[in-house]
Write an enzyme that holds these catalytic residues in place. Structure first.
Site, PDB file in Angstrom:
ATOM      1  CG  HIS A 105       5.992   3.305  12.627  1.00 16.51           C
ATOM      2  ND1 HIS A 105       4.983   2.203  12.675  1.00 16.51           N
ATOM      3  CD2 HIS A 105       6.109   3.346  11.271  1.00 16.51           C
ATOM      4  CE1 HIS A 105       4.638   1.853  11.469  1.00 16.51           C
ATOM      5  NE2 HIS A 105       5.158   2.812  10.773  1.00 16.51           N
ATOM      6  CG  HIS A 174       8.523  -0.139   8.256  1.00 18.43           C
ATOM      7  ND1 HIS A 174       8.527   0.112   7.306  1.00 18.43           N
ATOM      8  CD2 HIS A 174       7.378   0.574   8.801  1.00 18.43           C
ATOM      9  CE1 HIS A 174       7.434   0.809   6.917  1.00 18.43           C
ATOM     10  NE2 HIS A 174       6.883   1.380   7.792  1.00 18.43           N
ATOM     11  CB  SER A 175      11.759  -5.632   5.636  1.00 21.14           C
ATOM     12  OG  SER A 175      12.528  -6.041   6.482  1.00 21.14           O
ATOM     13  CD  GLU A 304       4.333  -1.480   8.050  1.00 19.70           C
ATOM     14  OE1 GLU A 304       4.188  -1.015   8.946  1.00 19.70           O
ATOM     15  OE2 GLU A 304       4.141  -0.913   6.800  1.00 19.70           O
TER      16      GLU A 304
HETATM   17  C1  GAL Z   1       3.785   2.705   7.435  1.00 22.15           C
HETATM   18  C2  GAL Z   1       2.715   3.552   7.656  1.00 22.15           C
HETATM   19  C3  GAL Z   1       2.782   4.701   6.707  1.00 22.15           C
HETATM   20  C4  GAL Z   1       4.080   5.464   6.584  1.00 22.15           C
HETATM   21  C5  GAL Z   1       5.254   4.304   6.791  1.00 22.15           C
HETATM   22  C6  GAL Z   1       6.536   5.026   7.069  1.00 22.15           C
HETATM   23  O1  GAL Z   1       3.670   1.618   8.337  1.00 22.15           O
HETATM   24  O2  GAL Z   1       1.515   2.671   7.276  1.00 22.15           O
HETATM   25  O3  GAL Z   1       1.753   5.351   6.565  1.00 22.15           O
HETATM   26  O4  GAL Z   1       3.948   6.234   7.795  1.00 22.15           O
HETATM   27  O5  GAL Z   1       5.182   3.498   7.630  1.00 22.15           O
HETATM   28  O6  GAL Z   1       6.725   6.015   5.938  1.00 22.15           O
END
Ligand code: GAL
Length: 338
Positions: A105, A174-175, A304
């Site tokens: 991310h 990331h909602s 996402e």
């Molecule tokens: C998601 C990811 C998860 C975790 C989360 C954040 O997008 O796929 O594995 O990292 O974000 O906690």
């Protein structure tokens, strides 16, 4: 339609964070310039009562101190890059590593932690950010904008970016959705327009295998409850302690439909992106959320929209490379009805 703004607070290093409210009389969204974070999203349930369908916090401090990226815009590259390393145009790049041995991310200080510039329009806010050459290890000065539009029945995120040197990009939001406004989401049903998914390993990195969902608990081609499958022995689910996989979208029609019978709310996700990470908040450790709410594992579902994880290492997959002089754009809409 009205747009207003207020001071939300200050970051630890003294930067002011603004909260924008967009209200159309039916839906109301509160968006922070910190990470272009969707803090609240009120939508009417079957009796017309507003339900806040996203998880979030009451203070800047909580956004800064907690993990999980609640409601935030993710970049430069959403999801994982193996070992935080890649080669582009013959040059090797090393990124910040923040998820075991891998990059996740956008790194240690991704777009979720930046305070974005903002410009209000009639029914939208255009947020902009300049990520400098070398930011978290990525090449190129990248100019990125996210326009958040409040539609009559939903919210649209329009992403765009330009760079002065070839780089990588994979933007998402990331909602954490909970269509009941709280509690676990195991009774929510999900339908995905995806016949295939990326098989992942114990670090949630794609192995390279693209598998069919049919005959497995990854099959959401027909509406099914999340609880039915989240504890299954299917390796991708077991390794991630719940759903946490990229589904490959079939292409035509909405990507996903999430429903709660209890509130009657139906959320439809449409996107120009080729994939969607379905994440059942398996790593959402117990914590205090907005208005004193208790959040814990599986209290939300993230959808996402994205390019496939680690695609820089898989040449046959849709590319995340943004070339100098080209413009990246993508669009995702979350619409609501009952
Ligand atoms: C998601 C990811 C998860 C975790 C989360 C954040 O997008 O796929 O594995 O990292 O974000 O906690």
């Amino acid at each position: 339609m009205s747009i207003s703004k207020r001071r939300f607070g200050f970051t630890k290093d003294g930067r002011e964070v603004t909260c924008f409210t967009i209200d159309n009389g039916k839906l109301k969204a509160e968006i922070l310039d910190y990470g272009v974070t969707i803090k609240n999203l009120f939508v009417p349930d079957k009796s017309g009562k507003p339900v806040d369908v996203v998880l979030g916090y009451d203070s800047v401090k909580e956004y800064e101190e907690n993990d999980g990226y609640l409601g935030a815009t993710i970049g430069r590259v959403g999801n994982r890059i193996a070992k935080g390393k890649f080669t582009l145009n013959g040059e090797d790049y090393t990124l910040a590593v923040n998820n075991g041995p891998n990059h996740l991310h956008g790194g240690l200080k991704g777009f979720d932690k930046a305070i974005w510039g903002s410009e209000e329009r009639e029914n939208s806010i255009i947020f902009s950010h300049l990520s400098p050459d070398g930011d978290e290890g990525y090449p190129g000065n990248l100019k990125v904008t996210v326009e958040v539009i409040l539609e009559e029945n939903g919210i649209t995120l329009n992403y765009s970016a330009e760079t002065d040197k070839d780089t990588l990009i994979n933007l998402t939001n990331h909602s954490y959705f909970n269509l009941n406004g709280g509690g676990d989401v195991l009774g929510h049903t999900l339908k995905l327009n995806a016949d295939k998914f990326n098989v992942g390993d114990g670090d949630c990195l794609p192995t390279g295998e693209i598998a069919s969902v049919f005959g497995t608990v990854m099959d959401f081609t027909k509406e099914r409850s999340i609880g039915n499958g989240v504890d299954s022995d299917e390796p991708c689910v077991r390794l991630s302690r719940g759903y946490d996989s990229n589904f490959i979208l079939n292409g035509e029609g909405p990507a996903a439909v999430l429903k709660s019978e209890r509130s009657g709310i139906i959320m439809t996700v449409s996107t120009t992106e080729p994939g969607v990470q379905v994440y059942s908040a398996n790593f959402l450790t117990p914590r205090r959320g907005k208005n004193g709410a208790d959040y814990t594992y599986r209290h939300a579902l993230c959808l996402e929209t994205q390019h496939f994880p680690d695609s820089v290492h898989h040449k046959d997959w849709p590319t995340c490379v943004l070339k100098k002089g080209e413009r990246f754009s993508s669009k995702t809409t979350y619409s609501f009805n009952v």
